[in-house]
Design a protein around this motif. Structure first.
Motif, PDB file in Angstrom:
ATOM      1  N   MET A  29       0.860  -1.188   0.000  1.00  0.00           N
ATOM      2  CA  MET A  29       0.000   0.000   0.000  1.00  0.00           C
ATOM      3  C   MET A  29       0.893   1.233   0.000  1.00  0.00           C
ATOM      4  SD  MET A  29      -3.083   1.504   0.322  1.00  0.00           S
ATOM      5  CE  MET A  29      -4.282   0.464   1.167  1.00  0.00           C
ATOM      6  N   SER A  30       0.704   2.105  -1.008  1.00  0.00           N
ATOM      7  CA  SER A  30       1.516   3.318  -1.106  1.00  0.00           C
ATOM      8  C   SER A  30       0.624   4.540  -0.967  1.00  0.00           C
ATOM      9  CB  SER A  30       2.247   3.381  -2.457  1.00  0.00           C
ATOM     10  OG  SER A  30       3.186   2.352  -2.567  1.00  0.00           O
ATOM     11  N   ASP A  31       1.028   5.448  -0.112  1.00  0.00           N
ATOM     12  CA  ASP A  31       0.354   6.738   0.006  1.00  0.00           C
ATOM     13  C   ASP A  31       0.909   7.657  -1.078  1.00  0.00           C
ATOM     14  OD1 ASP A  31      -0.116   9.549   0.824  1.00  0.00           O
ATOM     15  OD2 ASP A  31      -0.964   8.652   2.619  1.00  0.00           O
ATOM     16  N   ALA A  32       0.021   8.188  -1.928  1.00  0.00           N
ATOM     17  CA  ALA A  32       0.469   9.004  -3.055  1.00  0.00           C
ATOM     18  C   ALA A  32       1.254  10.222  -2.599  1.00  0.00           C
ATOM     19  CB  ALA A  32      -0.738   9.431  -3.891  1.00  0.00           C
ATOM     20  N   ARG A  33       0.889  10.793  -1.456  1.00  0.00           N
ATOM     21  CA  ARG A  33       1.617  11.983  -0.977  1.00  0.00           C
ATOM     22  C   ARG A  33       3.054  11.624  -0.613  1.00  0.00           C
ATOM     23  NH1 ARG A  33      -2.097  15.794   1.105  1.00  0.00           N
ATOM     24  NH2 ARG A  33      -3.831  15.899  -0.386  1.00  0.00           N
ATOM     25  N   GLU A  34       3.228  10.485   0.000  1.00  0.00           N
ATOM     26  CA  GLU A  34       4.576  10.074   0.387  1.00  0.00           C
ATOM     27  C   GLU A  34       5.430   9.732  -0.836  1.00  0.00           C
ATOM     28  OE1 GLU A  34       4.032   6.868   3.067  1.00  0.00           O
ATOM     29  OE2 GLU A  34       3.103   8.103   4.631  1.00  0.00           O
ATOM     30  N   ALA A  35       4.743   9.436  -1.970  1.00  0.00           N
ATOM     31  CA  ALA A  35       5.467   9.086  -3.197  1.00  0.00           C
ATOM     32  C   ALA A  35       5.704  10.290  -4.095  1.00  0.00           C
ATOM     33  CB  ALA A  35       4.694   8.016  -3.959  1.00  0.00           C
ATOM     34  N   GLY A  36       5.411  11.503  -3.612  1.00  0.00           N
ATOM     35  CA  GLY A  36       5.751  12.699  -4.372  1.00  0.00           C
ATOM     36  C   GLY A  36       4.596  13.442  -5.001  1.00  0.00           C
ATOM     37  N   MET A  37       3.389  12.931  -4.919  1.00  0.00           N
ATOM     38  CA  MET A  37       2.232  13.657  -5.430  1.00  0.00           C
ATOM     39  C   MET A  37       1.774  14.658  -4.367  1.00  0.00           C
ATOM     40  SD  MET A  37       0.256  10.447  -7.249  1.00  0.00           S
ATOM     41  CE  MET A  37      -1.057  11.440  -7.965  1.00  0.00           C
ATOM     42  N   THR A  38       1.283  15.817  -4.809  1.00  0.00           N
ATOM     43  CA  THR A  38       0.971  16.881  -3.857  1.00  0.00           C
ATOM     44  C   THR A  38      -0.522  17.027  -3.587  1.00  0.00           C
ATOM     45  OG1 THR A  38       0.785  18.599  -5.561  1.00  0.00           O
ATOM     46  CG2 THR A  38       2.994  18.149  -4.678  1.00  0.00           C
ATOM     47  N   GLY A  39      -1.362  16.841  -4.607  1.00  0.00           N
ATOM     48  CA  GLY A  39      -2.798  17.039  -4.422  1.00  0.00           C
ATOM     49  C   GLY A  39      -3.173  18.464  -4.100  1.00  0.00           C
ATOM     50  N   ASP A  40      -2.328  19.433  -4.516  1.00  0.00           N
ATOM     51  CA  ASP A  40      -2.617  20.838  -4.188  1.00  0.00           C
ATOM     52  C   ASP A  40      -3.375  21.565  -5.293  1.00  0.00           C
ATOM     53  OD1 ASP A  40      -0.702  21.237  -6.154  1.00  0.00           O
ATOM     54  OD2 ASP A  40       0.822  22.059  -4.798  1.00  0.00           O
ATOM     55  N   GLY A  41      -3.666  20.884  -6.404  1.00  0.00           N
ATOM     56  CA  GLY A  41      -4.404  21.507  -7.496  1.00  0.00           C
ATOM     57  C   GLY A  41      -3.577  22.396  -8.387  1.00  0.00           C
ATOM     58  N   ARG A  42      -2.317  22.623  -8.061  1.00  0.00           N
ATOM     59  CA  ARG A  42      -1.447  23.499  -8.861  1.00  0.00           C
ATOM     60  C   ARG A  42      -0.287  22.727  -9.485  1.00  0.00           C
ATOM     61  NH1 ARG A  42      -2.253  26.044  -4.075  1.00  0.00           N
ATOM     62  NH2 ARG A  42      -0.122  25.556  -3.404  1.00  0.00           N
ATOM     63  N   THR A  43       0.365  21.894  -8.691  1.00  0.00           N
ATOM     64  CA  THR A  43       1.500  21.123  -9.181  1.00  0.00           C
ATOM     65  C   THR A  43       1.029  20.038 -10.142  1.00  0.00           C
ATOM     66  OG1 THR A  43       2.588  21.479  -7.044  1.00  0.00           O
ATOM     67  CG2 THR A  43       3.455  19.709  -8.448  1.00  0.00           C
ATOM     68  N   ASN A  44       1.768  19.830 -11.208  1.00  0.00           N
ATOM     69  CA  ASN A  44       1.460  18.738 -12.120  1.00  0.00           C
ATOM     70  C   ASN A  44       1.892  17.425 -11.467  1.00  0.00           C
ATOM     71  OD1 ASN A  44       0.945  17.010 -14.203  1.00  0.00           O
ATOM     72  ND2 ASN A  44       2.530  17.803 -15.581  1.00  0.00           N
ATOM     73  N   ASP A  45       0.917  16.643 -11.026  1.00  0.00           N
ATOM     74  CA  ASP A  45       1.214  15.389 -10.334  1.00  0.00           C
ATOM     75  C   ASP A  45       1.419  14.218 -11.281  1.00  0.00           C
ATOM     76  OD1 ASP A  45       1.225  16.126  -7.596  1.00  0.00           O
ATOM     77  OD2 ASP A  45      -0.956  16.294  -7.610  1.00  0.00           O
ATOM     78  N   GLN A  46       1.288  14.423 -12.593  1.00  0.00           N
ATOM     79  CA  GLN A  46       1.363  13.290 -13.508  1.00  0.00           C
ATOM     80  C   GLN A  46       2.731  12.596 -13.500  1.00  0.00           C
ATOM     81  OE1 GLN A  46       2.967  12.588 -16.625  1.00  0.00           O
ATOM     82  NE2 GLN A  46       1.844  10.639 -16.788  1.00  0.00           N
ATOM     83  N   PRO A  47       3.852  13.324 -13.532  1.00  0.00           N
ATOM     84  CA  PRO A  47       5.139  12.608 -13.537  1.00  0.00           C
ATOM     85  C   PRO A  47       5.332  11.720 -12.313  1.00  0.00           C
ATOM     86  CG  PRO A  47       5.443  14.870 -14.260  1.00  0.00           C
ATOM     87  CD  PRO A  47       4.042  14.781 -13.746  1.00  0.00           C
ATOM     88  N   ALA A  48       5.005  12.229 -11.134  1.00  0.00           N
ATOM     89  CA  ALA A  48       5.151  11.412  -9.925  1.00  0.00           C
ATOM     90  C   ALA A  48       4.178  10.232  -9.947  1.00  0.00           C
ATOM     91  CB  ALA A  48       4.918  12.271  -8.687  1.00  0.00           C
ATOM     92  N   PHE A  49       2.974  10.465 -10.462  1.00  0.00           N
ATOM     93  CA  PHE A  49       1.962   9.411 -10.556  1.00  0.00           C
ATOM     94  C   PHE A  49       2.444   8.296 -11.476  1.00  0.00           C
ATOM     95  CE2 PHE A  49      -2.426   8.292 -12.374  1.00  0.00           C
ATOM     96  CZ  PHE A  49      -2.730   7.430 -11.324  1.00  0.00           C
ATOM     97  N   ALA A  50       2.926   8.656 -12.663  1.00  0.00           N
ATOM     98  CA  ALA A  50       3.389   7.657 -13.620  1.00  0.00           C
ATOM     99  C   ALA A  50       4.577   6.873 -13.065  1.00  0.00           C
ATOM    100  CB  ALA A  50       3.770   8.331 -14.939  1.00  0.00           C
ATOM    101  N   ALA A  51       5.498   7.552 -12.378  1.00  0.00           N
ATOM    102  CA  ALA A  51       6.657   6.868 -11.806  1.00  0.00           C
ATOM    103  C   ALA A  51       6.225   5.870 -10.741  1.00  0.00           C
ATOM    104  CB  ALA A  51       7.628   7.900 -11.220  1.00  0.00           C
ATOM    105  N   LEU A  52       5.232   6.245  -9.926  1.00  0.00           N
ATOM    106  CA  LEU A  52       4.750   5.344  -8.892  1.00  0.00           C
ATOM    107  C   LEU A  52       4.072   4.117  -9.500  1.00  0.00           C
ATOM    108  CD1 LEU A  52       4.198   4.670  -5.937  1.00  0.00           C
ATOM    109  CD2 LEU A  52       2.185   6.172  -6.043  1.00  0.00           C
ATOM    110  N   VAL A  53       3.259   4.325 -10.529  1.00  0.00           N
ATOM    111  CA  VAL A  53       2.609   3.199 -11.195  1.00  0.00           C
ATOM    112  C   VAL A  53       3.649   2.245 -11.770  1.00  0.00           C
ATOM    113  CG1 VAL A  53       1.142   2.543 -13.158  1.00  0.00           C
ATOM    114  CG2 VAL A  53       0.467   4.441 -11.677  1.00  0.00           C
ATOM    115  N   ASP A  54       4.680   2.782 -12.391  1.00  0.00           N
ATOM    116  CA  ASP A  54       5.718   1.922 -12.965  1.00  0.00           C
ATOM    117  C   ASP A  54       6.463   1.146 -11.875  1.00  0.00           C
ATOM    118  OD1 ASP A  54       5.361   2.244 -15.675  1.00  0.00           O
ATOM    119  OD2 ASP A  54       6.708   3.965 -15.840  1.00  0.00           O
TER     120      ASP A  54
END
Length: 559
Positions: free
Chosen positions: A21-46
């Motif tokens: 179980m991975s917490d997206a925030r701990e993996a680099g995603m911010t959820g702040d509505g401003r930062t582009n979270d796609q790169p961190a999201f894709a890296a976590l999925v991979d």
């Protein structure tokens, strides 16, 4: 992904650095509505996908409450990776492509064309649950069917649960070839924004079928589809010459304000049960061969549904060779016909008979035109034990008006001097100069208009007319029957139906009408009650030939 030294091919301990179980925030995603979270999201999925391939243990990404901006690239999904949020509204993924308008930006995709997906390279153990996808920020000069919320192909043991997907440029949940998969409690609203209504996709929930042979075990339950550009929920055979799969069920769903509510474009034995289809612009339930492989559904069962208030037909069956069963439904208040066996402009398919259509134990009432209308050749049909009453509500003659009593809004015409019969113009096309609109309902002085396309703010084909401009409404059909046969309807059984009109303002002119284009050869027309219609029990412009015509109340002349 098999480990012969471990029972079941699964290692006892997960790969180091890749928790289950991975917490997206701990993996680099911010959820702040401003930062582009796609790169961190894709890296976590991979990273988690690689771990699943190594140890066989499925992973879960948990996205805490927040607004996750996914910009300018979609994420290629991996087997064994699930995505779970804190619920729609709390966990939101906002898609946009302002930095690269050529990129469709689905939240997650995995396709045969782009990624080599096939039955051997499928996705397994993927759950998508408890989040929202907002696709309103994606745009492009040309329609791209990949601009979905979720676009996955070849999924085994998947689950899509409690999702809210809205205003995507193409289909909201557009996934193909789903085996042992559940779609539960998904709400899709306003999807297909950039689809003009004729492009591929543009649906709320669109499922491509035929990738797993003769059986695809898929359940779509408790979902709602509202205001989507083409279909609310539809199934489409994807491969020419492919097997039409059995095993698919759509249960307890709601389809409202789409172009078509629920559609079968190629399944075998689809079960649609306990659904509500209302206010759709073309039809509530639709069977068609207009999909990519020109294959209509067959052998399906539509049962225990409420199909009400659709702008044109309630049930529209076209191009199927049959069989099909329509049983135990309420089909009411639709703007044209309740049930319509029709041709859809595909000459090669339309010239053949549909076989073994069953219309049984339905309650068909209050539709604007005929209750049941046969406009395409059918053989060996069963039309039995239905109540067909008070249809032909579109009964008013031609009308026109203008001047200081008339005003217009985006979805309304008001004429203070009018005295229209309630819903007497429902389903008509009203014309104001070079503008047209479709009447969804009317009272004595107001015409409510259907939107020009799903989720549209206007009903007009052009700008809203100025006050006082003259409108014109055409006359209604003079014959409006409970059952109309306007094509060869041969070797059919019409038995045990009650067809009548006892409204204070009666509008159903005949119980049964065989037109000059229809025929009834070797039919069994028995034990029906056709008494109580406006003009006559039966009108036979083409007399029946052969068969049996017996014990029909109200039509003793032919008994």
């Amino acid at each position: 992904m098999a480990h012969p030294n471990v029972p079941g091919g699964v290692r006892l301990h997960p790969v180091a650095g890749a928790p289950l179980m991975s917490d997206a925030r701990e993996a680099g995603m911010t959820g702040d509505g401003r930062t582009n979270d796609q790169p961190a999201f894709a890296a976590l999925v991979d990273r988690l996908g690689d771990a699943y391939a190594a140890d066989g243990r499925a992973r879960v990404i948990y996205c805490p409450p927040g607004v996750y901006s996914i910009r300018d690239a979609g994420t290629v999904w991996r087997s064994g990776v699930s995505l779970v949020g804190a619920g729609p509204g709390a966990t939101r993924f906002v898609l946009s492509n302002a930095g690269n308008r050529a990129e469709p930006v689905p939240l997650a995709f995995y396709t045969a064309q782009l990624h080599g997906a096939d039955p051997e390279r499928h996705l397994a153990y993927c759950t998508f649950a408890d989040f929202e996808i907002d696709g309103s920020g994606v745009s492009s000069a040309e329609y791209n069917p990949l601009a979905k919320g979720l676009g996955l192909q070849y999924v085994v043991r998947g689950m899509f649960r409690n999702l809210y997907i809205h205003h995507t440029a193409a289909t909201g949940l557009g996934c193909d070839f789903l085996q042992d998969t559940l779609i539960d409690g998904v709400l899709v609203v306003g999807c297909g924004r950039l689809d003009n209504g004729t492009e591929m996709g543009g649906a709320g929930i669109g499922i491509g079928i035929g990738g797993w042979g003769s059986v695809e075990r898929l359940n779509v339950i408790n979902c709602s589809a509202v205001g989507n550009a083409t279909n609310g929920i539809f199934l489409e055979l994807q491969q020419n010459g492919g097997l039409r799969p059995r095993g698919i069920r759509i249960i307890g769903c709601h389809a409202q304000g789409n172009r078509f509510g629920i559609s079968d474009w190629g399944a075998n034995g689809l079960i649609v049960s306990a659904c509500t289809m209302t206010g759709n612009l073309e039809a509530g339930f639709h069977v068609s061969a207009k999909g990519t492989t020109h294959t209509a559904g067959r052998g399906g069962i539509l049962t225990d549904c409420v199909i009400d208030g659709n702008i044109r037909d309630g049930v529209s069956i076209g191009n199927t060779p049959g069989p099909y069963t329509i049983r135990g439904n309420r089909i009411s208040g639709n703007g044209r016909y309740g049930y319509h066996q029709r041709s859809l402009g595909m000459e090669e398919l339309d010239r053949h008979h549909a076989h073994e259509i069953v219309i049984e134990s339905n309650d068909v009432y209050g539709n604007s035109g005929d209750g049941i209308r046969i406009d395409r050749p059918v053989r060996d049909a069963m039309l039995i034990n239905s109540r067909i009453r008070g249809n032909g509500r579109q009964c008013s003659g031609a009308e026109s008006g203008g001047g200081d009593s008339v005003r217009y809004t985006e979805k309304l015409i008001v004429d203070r001097r009018a005295n229209w019969q309630h819903d007497g113009h429902r389903g008509k096309v009203v014309r104001v100069g070079d503008r047209i609109a479709v009447v969804a309902a009317n009272d004595a002085t107001e015409l409510s208009l259907a939107p020009v396309r799903p989720d549209s703010f206007t009903a007009w084909s052009a700008d809203t007319p100025p006050p006082g401009e003259r409108y014109e409404l055409p006359a209604a059909a003079t014959v409006r029957a409970g059952i109309t046969v306007n094509a060869p309807f041969d070797s059919a059984t019409i038995r045990g139906n009650r067809v009548w009109d006892h409204h204070d303002e009666r509008t159903q002119t005949h119980g049964l009408w065989i037109t000059d284009r229809g025929s009834c050869v070797s039919c069994r027309v028995e034990d029906n009650d056709f008494a109580g219609n406006v003009d006559a029990a039966v009108r036979l412009d083409t007399p029946p030939v052969g068969g049996r015509w017996d014990r029909n109340h109200g039509d003793e002349e032919w008994d």
